[in-house]
Design a protein around this motif. Structure first.
Motif, PDB file in Angstrom:
ATOM      1  N   MET A   1     -26.727 -19.672   3.807  1.00 17.53           N
ATOM      2  CA  MET A   1     -26.650 -19.625   4.973  1.00 17.53           C
ATOM      3  C   MET A   1     -26.560 -18.360   5.550  1.00 17.53           C
ATOM      4  N   TRP A   2     -27.543 -18.059   6.654  1.00 14.21           N
ATOM      5  CA  TRP A   2     -27.456 -16.490   6.985  1.00 14.21           C
ATOM      6  C   TRP A   2     -26.070 -16.331   7.664  1.00 14.21           C
ATOM      7  N   GLU A   3     -25.927 -15.056   8.056  1.00  7.14           N
ATOM      8  CA  GLU A   3     -24.685 -14.639   8.341  1.00  7.14           C
ATOM      9  C   GLU A   3     -24.834 -14.834  10.139  1.00  7.14           C
ATOM     10  N   ALA A   4     -23.750 -14.960  11.004  1.00 11.89           N
ATOM     11  CA  ALA A   4     -23.979 -15.269  12.141  1.00 11.89           C
ATOM     12  C   ALA A   4     -24.387 -13.882  12.916  1.00 11.89           C
ATOM     13  N   ARG A   5     -24.915 -14.047  14.273  1.00 12.19           N
ATOM     14  CA  ARG A   5     -25.409 -13.214  15.018  1.00 12.19           C
ATOM     15  C   ARG A   5     -24.139 -12.587  15.842  1.00 12.19           C
ATOM     16  N   ARG A   6     -23.759 -11.556  15.586  1.00  4.20           N
ATOM     17  CA  ARG A   6     -22.450 -10.918  16.439  1.00  4.20           C
ATOM     18  C   ARG A   6     -22.892 -10.231  17.755  1.00  4.20           C
ATOM     19  N   MET A   7     -22.148 -11.141  18.757  1.00  4.86           N
ATOM     20  CA  MET A   7     -22.615 -11.278  20.140  1.00  4.86           C
ATOM     21  C   MET A   7     -21.444 -10.563  20.781  1.00  4.86           C
ATOM     22  N   VAL A   8     -21.314  -9.161  21.062  1.00  4.90           N
ATOM     23  CA  VAL A   8     -20.173  -8.410  21.849  1.00  4.90           C
ATOM     24  C   VAL A   8     -20.511  -8.362  23.031  1.00  4.90           C
ATOM     25  N   LEU A   9     -19.555  -9.135  24.206  1.00  8.18           N
ATOM     26  CA  LEU A   9     -19.272  -9.060  25.770  1.00  8.18           C
ATOM     27  C   LEU A   9     -18.351  -8.030  25.814  1.00  8.18           C
ATOM     28  N   VAL A  10     -18.945  -7.094  26.660  1.00  5.13           N
ATOM     29  CA  VAL A  10     -17.932  -6.035  27.247  1.00  5.13           C
ATOM     30  C   VAL A  10     -17.299  -6.399  28.538  1.00  5.13           C
ATOM     31  N   GLY A  11     -16.101  -6.293  28.720  1.00  2.00           N
ATOM     32  CA  GLY A  11     -15.333  -6.647  30.211  1.00  2.00           C
ATOM     33  C   GLY A  11     -14.510  -5.387  30.435  1.00  2.00           C
ATOM     34  N   TYR A  12     -14.093  -5.790  31.725  1.00  2.51           N
ATOM     35  CA  TYR A  12     -13.119  -4.658  32.175  1.00  2.51           C
ATOM     36  C   TYR A  12     -12.450  -5.224  33.477  1.00  2.51           C
ATOM     37  N   GLY A  13     -11.378  -4.546  33.980  1.00  2.00           N
ATOM     38  CA  GLY A  13     -10.655  -4.949  34.942  1.00  2.00           C
ATOM     39  C   GLY A  13     -11.766  -4.890  36.261  1.00  2.00           C
ATOM     40  N   GLY A  14     -11.652  -6.214  36.921  1.00  2.00           N
ATOM     41  CA  GLY A  14     -12.780  -6.322  38.056  1.00  2.00           C
ATOM     42  C   GLY A  14     -14.120  -6.665  37.762  1.00  2.00           C
ATOM     43  N   ALA A  15     -14.289  -6.952  36.476  1.00  2.00           N
ATOM     44  CA  ALA A  15     -15.652  -7.642  36.092  1.00  2.00           C
ATOM     45  C   ALA A  15     -15.939  -8.957  36.804  1.00  2.00           C
ATOM     46  N   GLU A  16     -17.264  -9.109  36.828  1.00  2.00           N
ATOM     47  CA  GLU A  16     -17.535 -10.486  37.536  1.00  2.00           C
ATOM     48  C   GLU A  16     -17.569 -11.470  36.244  1.00  2.00           C
ATOM     49  N   MET A  17     -16.945 -12.520  36.309  1.00  2.00           N
ATOM     50  CA  MET A  17     -16.740 -13.366  35.616  1.00  2.00           C
ATOM     51  C   MET A  17     -17.835 -14.215  34.831  1.00  2.00           C
ATOM     52  N   LEU A  18     -18.852 -14.541  35.964  1.00  2.00           N
ATOM     53  CA  LEU A  18     -20.200 -15.053  35.690  1.00  2.00           C
ATOM     54  C   LEU A  18     -20.957 -14.260  34.725  1.00  2.00           C
ATOM     55  N   ASP A  19     -20.605 -12.959  34.753  1.00  2.00           N
ATOM     56  CA  ASP A  19     -21.472 -11.903  34.084  1.00  2.00           C
ATOM     57  C   ASP A  19     -20.996 -12.176  32.565  1.00  2.00           C
ATOM     58  N   ILE A  20     -19.917 -12.576  32.107  1.00  2.00           N
ATOM     59  CA  ILE A  20     -19.472 -12.985  31.027  1.00  2.00           C
ATOM     60  C   ILE A  20     -19.589 -14.240  30.545  1.00  2.00           C
ATOM     61  N   ALA A  21     -19.347 -15.335  31.531  1.00  2.00           N
ATOM     62  CA  ALA A  21     -19.457 -16.588  31.344  1.00  2.00           C
ATOM     63  C   ALA A  21     -20.824 -17.065  30.978  1.00  2.00           C
ATOM     64  N   CYS A  22     -21.714 -16.590  31.804  1.00  2.00           N
ATOM     65  CA  CYS A  22     -23.223 -17.039  31.634  1.00  2.00           C
ATOM     66  C   CYS A  22     -23.832 -16.829  30.189  1.00  2.00           C
ATOM     67  N   PRO A  23     -23.882 -15.848  29.702  1.00  2.00           N
ATOM     68  CA  PRO A  23     -24.282 -15.391  28.413  1.00  2.00           C
ATOM     69  C   PRO A  23     -23.478 -16.245  27.322  1.00  2.00           C
ATOM     70  N   SER A  24     -22.232 -16.193  27.428  1.00  3.23           N
ATOM     71  CA  SER A  24     -21.414 -16.796  26.193  1.00  3.23           C
ATOM     72  C   SER A  24     -21.659 -18.222  26.287  1.00  3.23           C
ATOM     73  N   ASP A  25     -21.739 -18.931  27.590  1.00  2.00           N
ATOM     74  CA  ASP A  25     -22.072 -20.414  27.454  1.00  2.00           C
ATOM     75  C   ASP A  25     -23.493 -20.814  26.980  1.00  2.00           C
ATOM     76  N   VAL A  26     -24.567 -19.863  27.202  1.00  2.00           N
ATOM     77  CA  VAL A  26     -25.810 -20.083  26.723  1.00  2.00           C
ATOM     78  C   VAL A  26     -25.669 -19.927  25.229  1.00  2.00           C
ATOM     79  N   PHE A  27     -24.874 -18.856  24.517  1.00  2.00           N
ATOM     80  CA  PHE A  27     -24.956 -18.831  23.154  1.00  2.00           C
ATOM     81  C   PHE A  27     -24.007 -19.809  22.488  1.00  2.00           C
ATOM     82  N   ASP A  28     -23.180 -20.241  23.231  1.00  2.00           N
ATOM     83  CA  ASP A  28     -22.291 -21.506  22.557  1.00  2.00           C
ATOM     84  C   ASP A  28     -23.084 -22.741  22.753  1.00  2.00           C
ATOM     85  N   SER A  29     -23.857 -22.965  23.839  1.00  2.00           N
ATOM     86  CA  SER A  29     -24.582 -24.148  23.839  1.00  2.00           C
ATOM     87  C   SER A  29     -25.705 -24.016  22.584  1.00  2.00           C
TER      88      SER A  29
END
Length: 325
Positions: free
Chosen positions: A1-29
């Motif tokens: 089995m191949w090793e998982a692809r590591r996807m690192v999302l960078v957030g900070y105070g005042g970040a737009e939640m959709l900027d984090i949620a959109c890619p994370s939900d695509v990769f989770d799906s």
């Protein structure tokens, strides 16, 4: 089995939640739908722990950025209204630079491009951001070739997405690149979104969604153009309507709309045609006449220039329930 692809999302105070949620939900799906090589998604911030997004909701980072060790498959930096403060944080910029060297792909969403630009990762590259911040980004970072038109831009291993939900389009493009078009289509269907808008498709209605011009003459002409796309909207005719010379009209449009009268008219006509393609079954020749193009070939040229798609392909991707014609 191949090793998982590591996807690192960078957030900070005042970040737009959709900027984090959109890619994370695509990769989770993609994982849920059977990606051959799973996506391991993690959220990191400078301090780790919880931070408050611009909507007021709190997210909890998995770890501090300085705790992330390579290799990283894809690094994604979120945008948000605090993007300038984020770009002014030397700790964040240093970690983004470090992790970019360890990553196969680097991406930003919306005003996350500010962070990449501050880190020097966009120097000499073509990049995009939310249309409302494109002029600011270009002025602040003249070494970046800012293009406010497309939904996302890939320049080598660096990608920039235009704004908020365009992160869906970019993440779907990553899944298609990694796992093939079939899985990307299944992800899009699960998320009830387009599969997928072309990368060079313009941020639809960006020009027309901007606040109305403050200058009375320009505001009135813009409203006239929008209401009558099929009329004679040549620069001399518009100038006569406004009671100014064509040269003065050009200066007014440049000052208040940052474009020429003819280019503004062409944009309005293209967007009017796009709406008819989405909502009616009118033939292309009728749409061309109604929107002032005169011929289907002129309509096709405008669509290729503005949306990087033919009218037929645009209709296929965006067709909604036809309205009365």
């Amino acid at each position: 089995m191949w090793e998982a692809r590591r996807m690192v999302l960078v957030g900070y105070g005042g970040a737009e939640m959709l900027d984090i949620a959109c890619p994370s939900d695509v990769f989770d799906s993609a994982n849920r739908l059977g990606a051959r090589r799973a996506y391991a998604i993690e959220l990191a911030s400078v301090d780790g722990g919880a931070f408050r997004c611009q909507s007021g909701l709190r997210l909890v980072a998995d770890r501090r950025l300085d705790q992330v060790r390579g290799p990283v498959d894809t690094l994604v930096v979120a945008g948000g209204r605090s993007h300038e403060a984020a770009a002014a944080d030397p700790r964040l910029i240093a970690q983004v630079r470090r992790l970019a060297r360890l990553s196969r792909r680097v991406a930003s969403v919306c005003t996350g491009a500010t962070v990449l630009a501050e880190a020097g990762l966009l120097n000499g590259r073509r990049a995009t951001t939310h249309w409302a911040y494109a002029e600011w980004l270009a002025a602040r970072y003249p070494q970046v070739r800012v293009d406010a038109g497309p939904l996302f831009i890939r320049d080598g291993r660096i990608a920039t997405a235009a704004g908020i939900t365009s992160a869906l389009d970019l993440a779907l493009a990553f899944v298609e690149e990694d796992e093939g078009a079939s899985l990307a289509r299944e992800v899009a269907r699960r998320l009830v979104t387009y599969m997928q808008r072309p990368s060079n498709q313009a941020q639809i209605s960006a020009l027309l969604s901007a606040p109305p011009p403050e200058h009375g003459v320009v505001r009135d002409l813009a409203a006239h153009v929008t209401a009558h796309p099929g009329a004679d909207l040549s620069t001399p005719v518009l100038a006569a309507r406004a009671g100014v010379s064509p040269r003065q009209l050009a200066r007014l449009f440049e000052a208040h709309l940052h474009t020429t009268p003819s280019r503004y008219v062409r944009t309005v006509r293209t967007e009017a045609a796009a709406r008819l393609l989405e909502t009616t079954s009118l033939p292309l020749a009728a749409i061309a006449r109604r929107c002032g193009f005169g011929s289907t070939e002129t309509l096709r040229t405008a669509f290729l220039d503005y949306l990087d798609a033919t009218p037929s392909n645009y209709r296929r991707l965006h067709r909604r329930t036809p309205a009365p014609e």
